[in-house]
Scaffold this active site. Structure first.
Site, PDB file in Angstrom:
ATOM      1  CD  GLU A   1      -2.298  -2.237   1.402  1.00 37.80           C
ATOM      2  OE1 GLU A   1      -0.663  -2.456   1.802  1.00 37.80           O
ATOM      3  OE2 GLU A   1      -3.112  -3.017   1.201  1.00 37.80           O
TER       4      GLU A   1
ATOM      5  CG  HIS B   1     -10.666  -7.560   6.605  1.00 37.62           C
ATOM      6  ND1 HIS B   1     -10.401  -6.865   7.578  1.00 37.62           N
ATOM      7  CD2 HIS B   1     -11.190  -7.633   5.308  1.00 37.62           C
ATOM      8  CE1 HIS B   1      -9.801  -8.776   6.742  1.00 37.62           C
ATOM      9  NE2 HIS B   1      -9.763  -7.946   5.470  1.00 37.62           N
TER      10      HIS B   1
END
Ligand SMILES: Cc1ncc(C[n+]2csc(CCOP(=O)(O)OP(=O)(O)O)c2C)c(N)n1
Ligand SMILES: Cc1ncc(C[n+]2csc(CCOP(=O)(O)OP(=O)(O)O)c2C)c(N)n1
Ligand SMILES: [Mg+2]
Ligand SMILES: [Mg+2]
Lengths: 323, 345, 345, 323
Positions: free
Chosen positions: A58, A125
């Site tokens: 990322e 999440h």
């Protein structure tokens, strides 16, 4: 015909790829696979070489997008889940967000963050990170709550000459449907809040999935004769203080609802602004409702009690109205 | 038909005396400028950190000399005054940034070693080490999207910076995309005060190249000729489609970490090894030895460098400082999205 | 005096049939349990993600079989049901977590593959790949601070996870501290849908070891005996002070990324290579071939595994779900610092 | 005898190392060199093997500390500058902050963040990150403003069974001096705010270096006959709402001052709390004063105009008093 929130996001990306040769998309599993949520389904096929799978990196994904943006491209980065943007955090807040200010060269990119909770998604999440990103100067932070906004705001975001954090709500991906997309004339530009429901007894200022919870709460209270105004902020930063103040001027009562964690953040910001500029408009102390101050629980029972819902919003409004 | 290049005595294959001289020129200019900057710092004329490239000029200049200005990308780090100059950075940009002139490229918003001109292929570093490598990758990808396939992107980092996750992610990404990236690792034996044995445990940092599928080179960073040769090769390999190149230069930081630091923790024992040689002196001597320049030519160069530095500093000192009242205080390029009506503070 | 170990036919030096059997036992148990979990998922009984270790059981179990329960550290990842069991994780912990029992180790707060019991040497993973490796390093350092020098810390990661900066920083740190760390990289050829050619560009991930100064091994991850041998060696090397060990297991994920994914993007061509063999079948066949077990013994083992799974699932299904009213909703261990008087929501 | 803020931090670490064998310190250049700011000077010499230089790996540094903490050690991590904790962000908010809640095993560690602006430090060596960390559940966030607090709060932080973000202000390191350290009886525990100066016309609620700017503003206004109360929050999370409310009850007027960026964060949080619980106590709209919403400028001229100062606090108070 009907179109989902997720499809609107896909359509917006399709159109952007079609119309603007500078657009490309970068992220994990977004090419052949079409993305964990299928937001880029078929796009790699239809736009060869412009939808690229990234390694699980990322930080580098974000740096890569920044570099391309500096050179005039319009990258869209898909984070697989908003929560993983914590790895790209440094590049976002320190590199993308400061670039224009430091160098005078714009850094036009969009980071798509599949955000917010769904049952069973757990602490890693489910996060809503808009408050974090809004805190740092140099970023635009968007939180579409409707199918039409998902479409038009994403298209507009791609055109903006600054880094945009685009917070999509996963809960809305498949469930939220619209008959058709609004026309360009019907669209509301970024930076404007929307009065989603008019009312006169209290204002609920909120955004993203919570708009729908607020609307259900308003329905509930309508049965008791209360008219609740629901303001959808749409864009967290910039924040449309005028529309919020105008609403509070009408109702005299303010509840601000967000799905992020309680400390600081969007809801506190709205209250700080309203009380600074519209103190005299308030007939009761302003209230806010956020998720609880713990990680987001995995178990659906716990999760349902962690974030605000129509029920808790209704309860908060009752207290506010009864003040 | 091309004739095989003939190696000059004292120079590797393909490196001309002209190239060497060019490298030396920028090394000298950088050293002269940085000596002045250090002096200004010590007399209290400079605010913020001052980080010098002393001892690293050969490695830094050699890289940039091998790049094509206006076409390639060069993302320098804190010890790359020499490379910056060789890549065409205006000496006035440097002087203005250090001296807080509002006319500098960062207008006083960012300082000293953070300056850059991204539109000229020289990104402006952020402090977080390793973070620029992936940015260069993205710039290279953008060129490719535009159909430009022969841009090389070079960036610099230190031994310490190789420990960052950002370094790893970017190198790996570059290899996957087979980007024409050159990463110059100046192993100056220290990261601030931390010696390499607390930074990494491999034998040579170049051993990391194979793990990315990158091509790797290790070079004596005090030897300008060797640096030119290795970067010439690495840049050519990158330009011709062989993917990322990693060049490790072995050398010693001949100063403290910053001008505030006397570097007293650097042991004498390492200073007296070949690593501790002054690349500028070595290059100068080589020019004399091989008669590429006479003493008086060199002295003229030195005088010219001093003069150039003097002028730039004088100019920057005459410049106005930034005025808070004239500052926009707005971080966005999209002016219509600015919230100017409501005080957010 | 010790006699030199005699290699059994079909087994590498130092690996006994008993060890092999032990490994097989946990592979079988894991496969049986995960088949059940997958079935429960598909009948809507499980909330949240289900990630299976199908095809990776040999590699995972072999590692844990070589560790010392109650003494070593094992930080599993999403495909390590076999390793977890071999390290002593209670089957009921698994069943309870998947089925949302409040009696599970995470009490419903975290789910499925995130479970752990750090006090038993099994940390509870966070989702962010690579993040557990440095945690294991810290745990190992803590043991050393306490004077315990022979604890080994093992942790697992996939081919995709090697691209994270966290992986790099932790491996490097471990090498600098010369920690007894074993990193098992299950290269199952895919990260979710992403094939290795979009993940890395080195020839073999084990080529990264040298860049850290770690010892590296590459092994056929479908071959239990080979896995046992390589982990036996790596764990021993780690335990005896040779620093971090990196073991790459080459194998194929014999299922989708999660139970929600049919893995249709995995080409048939790779399934039919040796990578695509089912390690469980191979191990079973080997036991038959070498007469380490009879058919009926194996069937009894299978029946026992099915029974154990059935019991655990039944127990977990009887358990109560978490009750929001009974939840503390407080994230701190320091109760006196909780703000209970003022509603912060 | 006198002791600086920085020396107090060093003394606290010395004492912790002496008294608690579980304490160790990890960070860049902290061993032989004694740290970029010398907060660990001589500690490696005096406590061999317990003050360790780390590679430049903030993510791994943090993971390493978490692992050690889980095993019962009491690690102190020194970030070289707060700004670099952005690299450790994921480990802090997702690993350290969630660990106890998820597993029941505490994660007692202290992350020391040299924070805040000084002239010439620029965008990446000046940040105040308390608002970010306070937003995530599971962290204690401390911001000592005095020499005594630097000492006692750090010692107490090391004893706390949770991850503590300890925001030291670089501007105070060398300049702030005290005659002596407070005794254990004199110390105020973590979680309690301090009324640093009593007043009755308005309350300035603030923390860290801004306490001193606020005190100077109060001095200034005292010359005009106003008595300004200054509340030093000391701990950002938990936040001592009671003390703040009590102060507002006395003065009726609230100004909240922070050096962090304006959107969301501590100042908005304080206002949201006070207006929710103490709306009726307010005689005027609450105000806040933060840094500007741009990166922190390098040049001293710009920097001085970016953060709140005694002058801008005075001005804000004048407006507040004149309301
Ligand atoms: C991510 C990060 N952590 C910490 C720092 C603080 N810092 C600045 S320079 C430096 C040492 C760098 O050492 P090295 O990479 O070897 O480069 P050198 O200074 O030797 O040229 C450190 C730790 C930083 N800039 N970035
Ligand atoms: C930092 C981070 N980014 C993204 C993800 C989402 N994600 C979960 S598993 C996965 C694929 C992992 O692939 P690999 O490491 O090869 O392990 P495998 O699933 O093949 O066992 C991804 C991308 C994540 N967990 N962490
Ligand atoms: Mg170095
Ligand atoms: Mg994989």
């Amino acid at each position: 015909m009907s179109i989902t929130y997720l499809e609107a996001i896909r359509e917006a990306q399709t159109r952007a790829l079609q119309e603007n040769p500078d657009v490309f998309i970068y992220g994990q599993d977004i090419a052949g696979f079409g993305g964990a949520f299928k937001a880029t389904k078929h796009l790699a096929r239809d736009f060869p070489g412009r939808v690229l799978d990234s390694p699980i990196s990322e930080d580098a994904m974000m740096g890569f997008a920044i570099g391309a943006a500096i050179e005039g491209m319009r990258p869209i980065v898909e984070m697989q889940f908003a929560d993983f943007s914590s790895i790209a955090f440094n590049q976002i807040i320190n590199q993308a967000a400061t670039h224009y200010w430091r160098t005078g060269i714009p850094c036009p990119l969009v980071v798509r963050l599949p955000s917010g909770g769904t049952a069973g998604s757990g602490p890693f999440h489910s996060q809503s990170m808009e408050s974090l990103y809004a805190h740092y100067p140099g970023l635009i932070v968007l939180t579409p709550a409707t199918v039409g906004d998902a479409y038009w705001m994403l298209l507009e975001a791609i055109e903006i000459n600054d880094p945009v954090i685009f917070c999509e709500h996963k809960f809305l991906y498949y469930h939220l449907k619209a008959g058709a997309l609004p026309t360009v004339e019907e669209r509301l530009p970024i930076g404007k809040a929307r009065i989603t429901r008019h009312g006169k007894h209290a204002s609920v200022v909120t955004y993203s999935a919570m708009v729908h919870e607020a609307l259900r709460a308003a329905d509930e209270l309508a049965r008791l004769g209360y008219e609740i105004e629901v303001v959808d902020l749409r864009s967290i930063k910039p924040l449309d203080t005028d529309t919020v103040l105008a609403s509070v001027a009408r109702t005299g009562r303010l509840l601000v609802v967000g799905e992020a964690f309680p400390y600081g953040g969007v809801t506190a910001e709205v209250i700080a602004r309203v009380t600074a500029e519209g103190f005299h408009l308030l007939d009761a102390p302003p209230k806010r409702l956020n998720a609880r101050d713990t990680p987001i629980p995995y178990h659906p029972n716990l999760w349902a009690a962690h974030r605000p819902t129509a029920a808790t919003i209704t309860e908060a409004l009752r207290e506010l109205l009864g003040f | 038909m091309t004739s095989a290049p003939v190696a000059l005595p004292g120079l590797p294959d393909g490196i001309t005396a002209g190239r060497f001289l060019e490298g030396f020129h920028f090394m000298l200019l950088a050293r002269t400028l940085e000596d002045k900057i250090a002096a200004l710092y010590h007399s209290g004329k400079i605010t913020g950190g001052v980080y010098l490239g002393r001892g690293q000029e050969a490695f830094s200049a050699a890289l940039a000399v091998c790049l094509r200005q206006g076409h390639d990308i060069f993302a320098p780090l804190i010890r790359d005054q020499a490379g910056r100059m060789a890549f065409g950075e205006d000496i006035l940009d440097t002087a203005r940034t250090y001296l807080g002139s509002v006319k500098g490229p960062m207008k006083g918003r960012d300082g000293n070693i953070h300056r850059g001109r991204p539109d000229k292929g020289m990104p402006a570093m952020i402090s977080h080490l390793g973070a620029m490598i992936s940015v260069v990758c993205g710039m290279l990808k953008a060129r490719q999207f535009r159909g430009i396939s022969d841009t090389v992107g070079a960036t610099c980092i230190g031994d310490g910076g190789t420990s960052t996750g950002a370094f790893h992610e970017a190198l790996n990404l570059a290899a996957v995309e087979k980007l024409p990236l050159v990463v110059a690792i100046a192993n100056n034996q220290f990261a601030y005060s931390t010696a390499t044995d607390r930074q990494y445990a491999c034998k040579d940092l170049v051993d990391r190249a194979i793990g990315y599928g990158a091509e790797g080179y290790s070079v004596d960073g005090t030897d300008l000729a060797a640096c030119l040769a290795v970067f010439d090769k690495a840049v050519t390999r990158a330009r011709t489609g062989h993917g990322p190149q990693m060049v490790v230069g072995n050398l010693l930081r001949l100063c403290g970490h910053g001008a505030h630091d006397d570097g007293s923790y650097i042991p004498e024992t390492i200073k007296s090894t070949p690593l501790g040689q002054d690349c500028l002196k070595l290059a100068r001597q080589k020019m004399i030895d091989h008669r590429w320049a006479t003493h008086s030519e060199l002295e003229a160069m030195e005088a010219a460098a001093a003069e150039a530095v003097q002028q730039a500093v004088a100019q920057a000192q005459r410049d106005p400082a930034p005025d808070p009242a004239a500052e926009t205080w707005q971080p966005l390029a999209s002016r219509w999205l600015l919230e100017t009506d409501h005080p957010t503070t």
